[in-house]
Write an enzyme that holds these catalytic residues in place. Structure first.
Site, mmCIF file in Angstrom:
data_model
loop_
_atom_site.group_PDB
_atom_site.id
_atom_site.type_symbol
_atom_site.label_atom_id
_atom_site.label_comp_id
_atom_site.label_asym_id
_atom_site.label_seq_id
_atom_site.Cartn_x
_atom_site.Cartn_y
_atom_site.Cartn_z
ATOM 1 N N LYS A 115 13.471 35.210 5.827
ATOM 2 C CA LYS A 115 14.040 33.970 5.131
ATOM 3 C C LYS A 115 12.789 33.266 4.606
ATOM 4 O O LYS A 115 11.889 33.169 5.185
ATOM 5 C CB LYS A 115 14.631 33.174 6.205
ATOM 6 C CG LYS A 115 15.849 33.780 6.934
ATOM 7 C CD LYS A 115 16.671 32.525 7.737
ATOM 8 C CE LYS A 115 17.314 31.401 6.748
ATOM 9 N NZ LYS A 115 18.050 30.373 7.595
ATOM 10 N N ARG B 158 7.681 -4.091 -5.521
ATOM 11 C CA ARG B 158 6.318 -4.062 -5.066
ATOM 12 C C ARG B 158 5.434 -5.275 -5.757
ATOM 13 O O ARG B 158 4.687 -5.920 -5.277
ATOM 14 C CB ARG B 158 5.559 -2.850 -5.984
ATOM 15 C CG ARG B 158 4.164 -2.782 -6.043
ATOM 16 C CD ARG B 158 3.475 -2.724 -4.593
ATOM 17 N NE ARG B 158 1.973 -2.729 -4.724
ATOM 18 C CZ ARG B 158 1.068 -3.738 -4.734
ATOM 19 N NH1 ARG B 158 1.833 -5.045 -4.768
ATOM 20 N NH2 ARG B 158 0.085 -3.652 -4.841
ATOM 21 N N ARG C 121 12.686 -20.332 12.764
ATOM 22 C CA ARG C 121 12.139 -19.037 13.075
ATOM 23 C C ARG C 121 13.218 -18.281 14.072
ATOM 24 O O ARG C 121 13.470 -18.942 15.071
ATOM 25 C CB ARG C 121 10.798 -19.281 13.567
ATOM 26 C CG ARG C 121 9.718 -19.552 12.332
ATOM 27 C CD ARG C 121 8.343 -19.741 12.977
ATOM 28 N NE ARG C 121 7.766 -18.422 13.678
ATOM 29 C CZ ARG C 121 7.299 -18.382 14.738
ATOM 30 N NH1 ARG C 121 6.841 -19.438 15.467
ATOM 31 N NH2 ARG C 121 6.869 -17.347 15.294
ATOM 32 N N ASN D 224 13.132 29.620 3.833
ATOM 33 C CA ASN D 224 13.999 28.332 3.838
ATOM 34 C C ASN D 224 13.358 27.254 2.851
ATOM 35 O O ASN D 224 12.229 27.097 2.538
ATOM 36 C CB ASN D 224 14.039 27.632 5.195
ATOM 37 C CG ASN D 224 14.584 28.420 6.179
ATOM 38 O OD1 ASN D 224 15.610 29.240 5.861
ATOM 39 N ND2 ASN D 224 14.044 28.696 7.031
ATOM 40 N N SER E 222 11.288 31.172 9.255
ATOM 41 C CA SER E 222 12.244 31.239 10.427
ATOM 42 C C SER E 222 11.584 31.581 11.396
ATOM 43 O O SER E 222 10.771 32.629 11.683
ATOM 44 C CB SER E 222 13.538 31.850 9.893
ATOM 45 O OG SER E 222 14.176 32.047 11.282
ATOM 46 N N ARG F 220 0.728 -1.309 -0.016
ATOM 47 C CA ARG F 220 -0.044 0.119 -0.039
ATOM 48 C C ARG F 220 0.845 1.179 -0.093
ATOM 49 O O ARG F 220 0.535 2.257 -0.637
ATOM 50 C CB ARG F 220 -0.912 -0.171 1.209
ATOM 51 C CG ARG F 220 -1.907 -1.125 1.089
ATOM 52 C CD ARG F 220 -2.704 -1.537 2.460
ATOM 53 N NE ARG F 220 -3.712 -2.869 2.190
ATOM 54 C CZ ARG F 220 -4.346 -3.444 3.077
ATOM 55 N NH1 ARG F 220 -3.863 -3.140 4.509
ATOM 56 N NH2 ARG F 220 -4.883 -4.513 2.978
#
Length: 446
Positions: free
Chosen positions: A287, A189, A320, A289, A281, A125
């Protein structure tokens, strides 16, 4: 103190890279609970399909496998008793199914069968989301590469200007990495397998419960879940986990390369690209960013270490293991959700990236023309001789710094070069090699 006194479960307070993403939703505790219940219900349905359980049992278990009916927090606390959450969940599910069909819950399986299968469901998923976001990213980068096929910019090696390149070629390279990631995620997948082996991988209990050909049940189980049918029980044959780790770590690194470039190119003193919507910021109002790139870069740094834990779990003893399997659970989830978040951020980054060709052109001139010295060395050798050409360029390179003049100006003062088209030879935009052709070639890849 209980977790409730601190606000409950993991909401991603320290994980802004994955918080709020679709990947976060499909890797949550609730999502794992759903996958565990899906695995249990599919097991009963598969047995019913092969005639070893009544159809009524399949319907009853499927109906009872509703996550809303179970307390994930209580299951987590009770998991300590047996070391995994399947044991208390089977008890609760059996009770919810009722006395008539309760005996068909988890019949012939072991806890690892259900936990591994649920992990594969969660991985499937999540990888579907990752692949969709990689597709969005690749498309946005293809558009950037085509638009800026011939936009010149400084090529940089070892942090310094090298020779000119184009932004189109850089974006095409980013896209190539994204497609490489897609090509690694896709087969993983498609090959994610169900797990069913019973206590020690022999399917013996299924035979004891009346299955004439218990070896046929894993394939029927896989069909119920839309997962791959395993050739063998893989309780201690952890190839699926290792392959998952590898493709996720590669994807994180591929997206991290894009982020690293964006972080460098968006520096104030470079300014060749910027994020479409930069972050603020807490202390500096001016700023903006490059937050998307920053979060992707953080994932790229974490992913290799998470993958290393999963590769380490390949060395699992016996039929196991004790500890090796248990060590996988959290790194698998962390890898899935952090890479899922990074893929989301990469798509947003690529779709919103702003390119500043004027800054690229300005930066091409920062070395006063020395960025084309490689071309000049080749072009002047037939005129001056190789040794003299190198000597002259070395001398003029020094003078560009001391006299603050361009290489073009200094070359114009050399009598032996008066017949050369110095405007052409010193124009960085005319020394991008096969960048355009290489970009076109890269964009042919689908």
């Amino acid at each position: 103190m209980s977790s409730a006194e601190y606000g409950g479960g993991d909401a991603g307070l320290l994980g802004p890279g994955w918080s709020g993403s679709a990947a976060a939703a499909v890797t949550s505790d609730g999502a794992f609970l759903r996958a565990l219940l899906d695995a249990e219900a599919a097991l009963t349905r598969a047995q019913a399909a092969l005639g070893t359980a009544p159809a009524g049992a399949a319907a009853a278990v499927t109906e009872a496998a509703d996550p809303a009916r179970y307390d994930v927090g209580a299951l987590a606390e009770r998991a300590r008793g047996g070391g995994n959450p399947v044991i208390p969940l089977v008890a609760d599910l059996t009770k919810a199914v009722g006395t008539e069909y309760g005996p068909f819950v988890h019949r012939g399986a072991t806890s690892q069968d259900i936990m591994d299968t649920a992990t594969m469901l969660v991985a499937a998923r999540t990888l579907d989301l990752v692949l969709a976001d990689l597709g969005r990213t690749a498309l946005a980068l293809a558009l950037l590469a085509a638009e800026h096929r011939d936009t010149p910019m400084p090529g940089r090696t070892l942090t310094q200007h090298a020779v000119p390149t184009t932004f189109g070629l850089k974006a095409a390279g980013w896209r190539s990495l994204v497609l490489d990631a897609r090509d690694r995620v896709t087969p993983v997948r498609e090959s994610l397998p169900a797990q069913l082996g019973g206590a020690a991988g022999t399917l013996a209990a299924l035979g004891a419960y009346g299955a004439e050909h218990p070896e046929d049940l894993p394939a029927a189980y896989a069909r119920e879940l839309a997962l791959a049918a395993p050739l063998l029980p893989w309780h201690t044959l952890r190839t699926p986990i290792a392959d998952l780790a590898g493709c996720l770590a590669f994807t994180a690194g591929a997206l991290g390369k894009i982020a690293a470039d964006v972080l460098v190119l968006s520096r104030t003193e470079i300014g060749e690209v910027s994020e479409g919507s930069g972050g603020g910021s807490s202390a500096m109002p001016h700023k903006a960013n490059p937050v998307r790139a920053t979060l992707i870069a953080a994932t790229a740094r974490r992913a290799p270490q998470l993958a290393a834990v999963l590769y380490g779990s390949l060395a699992a003893e016996d039929e196991r293991p004790a500890g090796a399997w248990h060590a996988e659970w959290e790194p698998v989830r962390d890898l899935l959700r952090t890479v899922g978040g990074a893929a989301r951020d990469a798509a947003e980054l690529a779709q919103g990236l702003r390119v500043h060709p004027e800054a690229m052109r300005r930066n091409l001139g920062r070395t006063n023309g020395l960025i084309v010295s490689e071309r000049l060395a080749a072009e002047l050798a037939p005129v001056l001789g190789r040794a003299r050409a190198k000597e002259l360029l070395t001398e003029l390179a020094g003078r560009t710094h001391t006299e603050h003049r361009t290489l073009r100006e200094l070359l114009a003062e050399e009598p032996d070069l008066k017949d050369l088209d110095l405007d052409d030879l010193t124009d960085p935009a005319r020394y991008t090699g096969s960048a355009g052709v290489l970009t076109d070639r890269a964009l042919e890849r689908r």
